[in-house]
Design an enzyme around this catalytic site. Sequence first.
Site, PDB file in Angstrom:
ATOM      1  N   ASP A 128      17.629 -37.486  45.349  1.00 54.05           N
ATOM      2  CA  ASP A 128      17.996 -37.011  43.871  1.00 54.05           C
ATOM      3  C   ASP A 128      18.928 -35.590  43.795  1.00 54.05           C
ATOM      4  OD1 ASP A 128      15.749 -38.763  42.943  1.00 54.05           O
ATOM      5  OD2 ASP A 128      14.041 -36.786  42.243  1.00 54.05           O
ATOM      6  N   ASP A 154      18.351 -42.851  45.247  1.00 53.77           N
ATOM      7  CA  ASP A 154      18.864 -42.315  44.145  1.00 53.77           C
ATOM      8  C   ASP A 154      19.013 -41.191  43.941  1.00 53.77           C
ATOM      9  OD1 ASP A 154      17.072 -44.719  43.446  1.00 53.77           O
ATOM     10  OD2 ASP A 154      15.069 -43.348  42.636  1.00 53.77           O
TER      11      ASP A 154
END
Length: 366
Positions: free
Chosen positions: A182, A203
């Site tokens: 992230d 991600d």
Amino acid sequence: MIDRRQWIIGGIATGLLGRAAAAAARYDAVVAPAARRDVPAGRRFADLGTALAAAPRTGGYRLWLARGDWLGQHVVDVPGVALVGEDRQRTRIAFTAASGMIAPDGKHYGTYRTATLTVTAAGFTARNLTIANDFDGIAEMRKTGARLLSDDPAGPQAVALRLAEGSDAARLDAVDIHSHQDTFFPDAGRVTLSGCMVSGSYDFIFGAGSALFDQCEIRSRLRPDPQQMRGYIAAPSTLRAQPIGLVFDRCRLTRDPGVADGSVFLARPWRPSKKFADGQYGNPDAAGMAAFLDCWLDAHIAPAGWTEMWYTDRSGNPRHMLQPEDARFGEFGSRGPGAHAARRLAALSAAAAARIRRLATRSISG
């Protein structure tokens, strides 16, 4: 707002003409150790937090940041703030926090509160510096006992830069953004990144905002976790009414040593939960958009290209899978060892790719 000509002159002075020219430039604020004398003219500050707090609420504030590690969490909440670093790698805005760590208030940070730098105002610009979350994801994944788990709310999510509600028309030039999971969270508004690097493993570019990555390096980092060997570059949560999400234009998708061939997916669709009258579940309006146009891909990119991602459905099932076919993913003109003719999704046509590039350029950076 910032005068564009002043912004360009300031950037050239710090990036190309050396110390003498940089010292001749003038900024609204200069953040540097007291012993430094070879710095541009401007009101002196000893730390970044105090300098940002001095920004006028009316907007338009040019801040020069000396090389060094400027530690702490910071929020840009006034319009037109421009950060110019002395050295791209050695001017570091950094902090260490992960979702599962305990914050000063005694609660878990949670993903949103881990960000090293959060922007909540329009017209933010940054040039020639690094923004990092220094949480040691590698050490966490190598633990043999209790550890923070990726798919747990108390996990290792560690955001470096978050563009939150209120952010819009942001621009990053020659900026490095580093973390593991992230890393970069453009969740609102529009942002253009030119000649930047974003690194991470899981991600690491995600959110609902519109972001154009223009000739950037997207670097996948090692994930030495036998339970989580796969990596994911993008996890867009773009709303259906929004035509542009994450667009990678003429970028290079690279990897750190040790990242295995075929181990990293281009993207998977994120459907975050939202409260409704009949409960809380994945927002059906979220249909992530991501496009990779004329990019160079190293061999770590998975042959399938795209994959699914779970969300909580209306019945409360937390493992309902959202398929990439239900999102808006596309690829055109890929080359390099990681480019494959047979992806899970068909390649974009030349006309479709041109339309995306045109729309992204006009709506984000135009």
